[in-house]
Design a protein around this motif. Structure first.
Motif, PDB file in Angstrom:
ATOM      1  N   ARG A 108       0.828  -1.194   0.000  1.00  0.00           N
ATOM      2  CA  ARG A 108       0.000   0.000   0.000  1.00  0.00           C
ATOM      3  C   ARG A 108       0.867   1.250   0.000  1.00  0.00           C
ATOM      4  NH1 ARG A 108      -4.702  -2.220   4.200  1.00  0.00           N
ATOM      5  NH2 ARG A 108      -5.780  -3.361   2.549  1.00  0.00           N
ATOM      6  N   ALA A 150      -8.322  -0.120  -2.094  1.00  0.00           N
ATOM      7  CA  ALA A 150      -7.940  -0.203  -0.670  1.00  0.00           C
ATOM      8  C   ALA A 150      -6.438  -0.070  -0.459  1.00  0.00           C
ATOM      9  CB  ALA A 150      -8.422  -1.529  -0.081  1.00  0.00           C
ATOM     10  N   ASN A 169     -12.726  12.389   3.613  1.00  0.00           N
ATOM     11  CA  ASN A 169     -13.502  11.423   4.390  1.00  0.00           C
ATOM     12  C   ASN A 169     -13.857  11.975   5.774  1.00  0.00           C
ATOM     13  OD1 ASN A 169     -13.269   9.645   2.268  1.00  0.00           O
ATOM     14  ND2 ASN A 169     -11.619   8.435   3.200  1.00  0.00           N
ATOM     15  N   GLU A 201      -8.264   8.108  10.868  1.00  0.00           N
ATOM     16  CA  GLU A 201      -8.678   7.757   9.494  1.00  0.00           C
ATOM     17  C   GLU A 201      -7.531   7.093   8.744  1.00  0.00           C
ATOM     18  OE1 GLU A 201     -11.503   7.462   6.450  1.00  0.00           O
ATOM     19  OE2 GLU A 201     -11.742   8.067   8.551  1.00  0.00           O
ATOM     20  N   ARG A 210      -7.301   3.588   9.997  1.00  0.00           N
ATOM     21  CA  ARG A 210      -8.369   2.758   9.432  1.00  0.00           C
ATOM     22  C   ARG A 210      -7.997   2.282   8.034  1.00  0.00           C
ATOM     23  NH1 ARG A 210     -12.105   5.697  12.610  1.00  0.00           N
ATOM     24  NH2 ARG A 210     -12.047   7.494  11.220  1.00  0.00           N
ATOM     25  N   PHE A 211      -7.394   3.174   7.264  1.00  0.00           N
ATOM     26  CA  PHE A 211      -6.963   2.780   5.914  1.00  0.00           C
ATOM     27  C   PHE A 211      -5.914   1.670   5.984  1.00  0.00           C
ATOM     28  CE2 PHE A 211      -3.632   3.151   2.711  1.00  0.00           C
ATOM     29  CZ  PHE A 211      -4.354   2.893   1.553  1.00  0.00           C
ATOM     30  N   ASN A 218      -7.438  -1.735   7.095  1.00  0.00           N
ATOM     31  CA  ASN A 218      -8.565  -2.256   6.330  1.00  0.00           C
ATOM     32  C   ASN A 218      -8.158  -3.473   5.497  1.00  0.00           C
ATOM     33  OD1 ASN A 218     -11.180  -2.334   5.169  1.00  0.00           O
ATOM     34  ND2 ASN A 218     -10.446  -1.159   3.406  1.00  0.00           N
ATOM     35  N   LYS A 219      -8.959  -4.515   5.525  1.00  0.00           N
ATOM     36  CA  LYS A 219      -8.763  -5.720   4.709  1.00  0.00           C
ATOM     37  C   LYS A 219      -7.353  -6.302   4.887  1.00  0.00           C
ATOM     38  CE  LYS A 219     -12.158  -4.320   1.261  1.00  0.00           C
ATOM     39  NZ  LYS A 219     -12.422  -4.054  -0.178  1.00  0.00           N
ATOM     40  N   THR A 220      -6.984  -6.596   6.099  1.00  0.00           N
ATOM     41  CA  THR A 220      -5.647  -7.122   6.384  1.00  0.00           C
ATOM     42  C   THR A 220      -5.677  -8.507   7.006  1.00  0.00           C
ATOM     43  OG1 THR A 220      -5.601  -6.078   8.575  1.00  0.00           O
ATOM     44  CG2 THR A 220      -4.730  -4.794   6.730  1.00  0.00           C
TER      45      THR A 220
END
Length: 545
Positions: free
Chosen positions: A39, A87, A98, A122, A125-126, A129-131
């Motif tokens: 990411r 993501a 956001n 925030e 959260r990014f 997310n989806k980890t």
């Protein structure tokens, strides 16, 4: 295995190669059998790079799901073969958007909205997310330590270290060791200051990756370790490489993946590394059988990063064909030089772009390639201009143009709403309209005709390719164009959108509305680039007879 988080920061200077370092580490961990996700967190205030100049930012990489991202995500995909998603990329603009949207909805229950905790929460959260189903999450923090813009990201990952624990988080800092010629020695002081700057925001680097154009002495590594509070074995050299595809092997030889695994307590005997694919690639790069000269006729050539994925896709096809490729850059804003540069090349690429600059030069290059039967690959705008060139110079429609370039009585290329309504002859957008989010972005299907060069390349009738454009081919001219030999060899399944055209009486001239370079991998070159290179090799052999 519990998910581990690796954060990559950079110091001293920009453009040191954080993206390549992240991608290479991801590839090495993959080679040990681990699952990885990469990411990037970009500190600029743009919502995405879609409206940023290619001359400043380089190319915009587009994911399968239609996210416009930084070019580093292209490196992530090419090195790991894993498709990035929405993501996997965020900018400060998105983060603030956001948070402000949530504040407007009353989510914060009347609290004063601040950088800490709302912006940093925030960001966290990014990152989180989806980890759940991934062994390693690698997060590259854009910019350079010391930049004001990066501070919220550094604070967020500092907090994550406390929340997740040191056993689940690793800080890697990429820095520069400049060589001072007058002193004839490598200087460690800039790296020391960079690590100190990082420490001032509460982050202690665990591993240092030191960029250098020459070998780093044991004394220099020991000095860095002492002053930066790391072990000497965790001060690793990242020397300049012949190509980016040498980097994974060089990093492995420097002990990068071994030190990362040691930090997390991974038993290397249980996770042996397999680098056969990378070794095979290097073998082909270093021992080519053939050579080619290809021209790229574009208008962003002052910054080659504007064509980063294109260059890599050409490299991938050359690796497979064991061919060394020399690129000739043709500035299409310089009309006088077009024919001069194209005379002695074995193939021509007309890349994408936006706006009116350089259009006449691109059309001149397309005409030259068509008339002289030189293998040619057109991409996005290159495909649209192939249509325009055919209409102007073969059909004799002198006013044929795109509504992107201004008013025209023959809108060969236009927004769909324009060519479906014959009364709309100029684009309806103006300078006050928002520029972001108005394009056909991401993966779309294409149905390919049999007995075409496109079908020979793909060897299948249904494909999915990534797009990034606003304008479409006006089907009003389709029958006329096919009568003169410009075949519409790829269409959307509903037959409304033109995806691929090719000249029938030409050795190999294929132009695509999409961006094939975005899906090319070093282990799996894109079919269009692969066949283009093979056609260029055949052309070269024929012209040498």
């Amino acid at each position: 295995m519990t998910t581990k988080f690796i954060f990559i920061t950079g110091g001293v200077a920009s453009s040191l190669g954080k993206g390549i370092a992240s991608a290479a580490l991801g590839a090495l961990l993959q080679a040990r059998g681990f699952s990885v996700t990469l990411r990037k967190l970009d500190p600029y205030l743009n919502v995405d790079p879609g409206t940023m100049s290619p001359h400043q930012h380089g190319e915009v990489f587009v994911t399968e799901d239609g996210m416009e991202t930084d070019l580093d995500l292209g490196h992530y995909e090419r090195f790991t073969g894993i498709n990035a998603t929405v993501a996997d990329y965020v900018t400060t603009g998105q983060i603030y958007s956001n948070v402000i949207a949530q504040e407007r909805k009353g989510v914060y229950l009347g609290a004063t909205v601040q950088v800490i905790p709302h912006i940093t929460d925030e960001i966290k959260r990014f990152i989180l997310n989806k980890t759940a189903n991934t062994d390693f999450i690698l997060c590259e923090i854009g910019g350079t330590v010391g930049d004001i813009e990066s501070l919220p990201y550094l604070e967020a990952i500092r907090q994550l270290r406390n929340e997740q624990g040191s056993e689940r988080t690793l800080f890697i800092h990429l820095t520069l060791l400049p060589y001072i010629h007058t002193a004839e020695e490598i200087k460690t002081k800039p790296a020391q200051h960079s690590v100190k700057e990082l420490l001032s925001v509460g982050i202690q680097a665990d591993i240092l990756i030191c960029r250098s154009d020459r070998l780093i002495s044991i004394e220099a590594r020991t000095k860095l370790a002492q002053f930066c509070n790391v072990q000497s074995a965790d001060v690793l050299a990242a020397l300049d490489a012949q190509t980016i595809y040498h980097v994974p092997l060089q990093y492995h030889q420097a002990g990068f993946d071994q030190r990362v695994c040691k930090y997390f307590g991974v038993n290397l005997d249980h996770h042996p590394i397999n680098l056969n694919n990378w070794q095979n690639i290097i073998e082909r790069i270093e021992n080519p059988t053939y050579s080619l000269t290809l021209a790229i006729a574009g208008k962003y050539i002052k910054l080659k990063d504007a064509y980063k994925s294109l260059i890599e896709a050409i490299t991938h096809a050359g690796i497979t064909a064991q061919t060394k490729i020399e690129l000739v850059w043709v500035d299409t804003e310089q009309l006088d030089d077009i024919h001069h540069h194209l005379n002695d090349v074995d193939g021509i690429i007309i890349p994408g772009g936006f706006g009116t600059r350089g259009i006449d030069g691109k059309i001149a290059a397309i005409k030259f390639a068509r008339q002289n039967k030189i293998p040619t690959l057109g991409i996005c705008l290159g495909m649209q201009l192939t249509i325009i060139e055919a209409c102007r110079n073969v059909l004799g429609i002198s006013d044929a143009s795109s509504t992107e370039f201004g008013q025209t009585t023959e809108p060969v290329i236009a927004l769909m709403t324009e060519w479906l309504d014959p009364l709309l002859l100029i684009q309806q957008r103006n300078n006050t309209d928002n520029k972001g989010g108005t394009m056909r972005l991401g993966s779309y299907p294409c149905q390919i005709k049999n007995n075409t060069n496109a079908y020979s390349a793909y060897e299948t009738s249904l494909i999915f390719e990534r797009h990034r454009h606003r304008y479409e081919v006006n089907l009003k001219y389709k029958n006329q164009l096919e009568e003169i030999g410009l075949i519409f060899s790829g269409m959307s399944p509903d037959g409304q959108l033109t995806e691929i055209v090719e000249w029938r009486d030409h050795p190999w001239f294929v132009a695509a509305q999409f961006h094939p370079e975005l899906k090319s991998l070093p282990f799996k070159p894109h079919p269009l680039f692969k066949n283009f290179i093979l056609a260029a090799l055949s052309y070269k052999l024929e012209t040498q007879k």
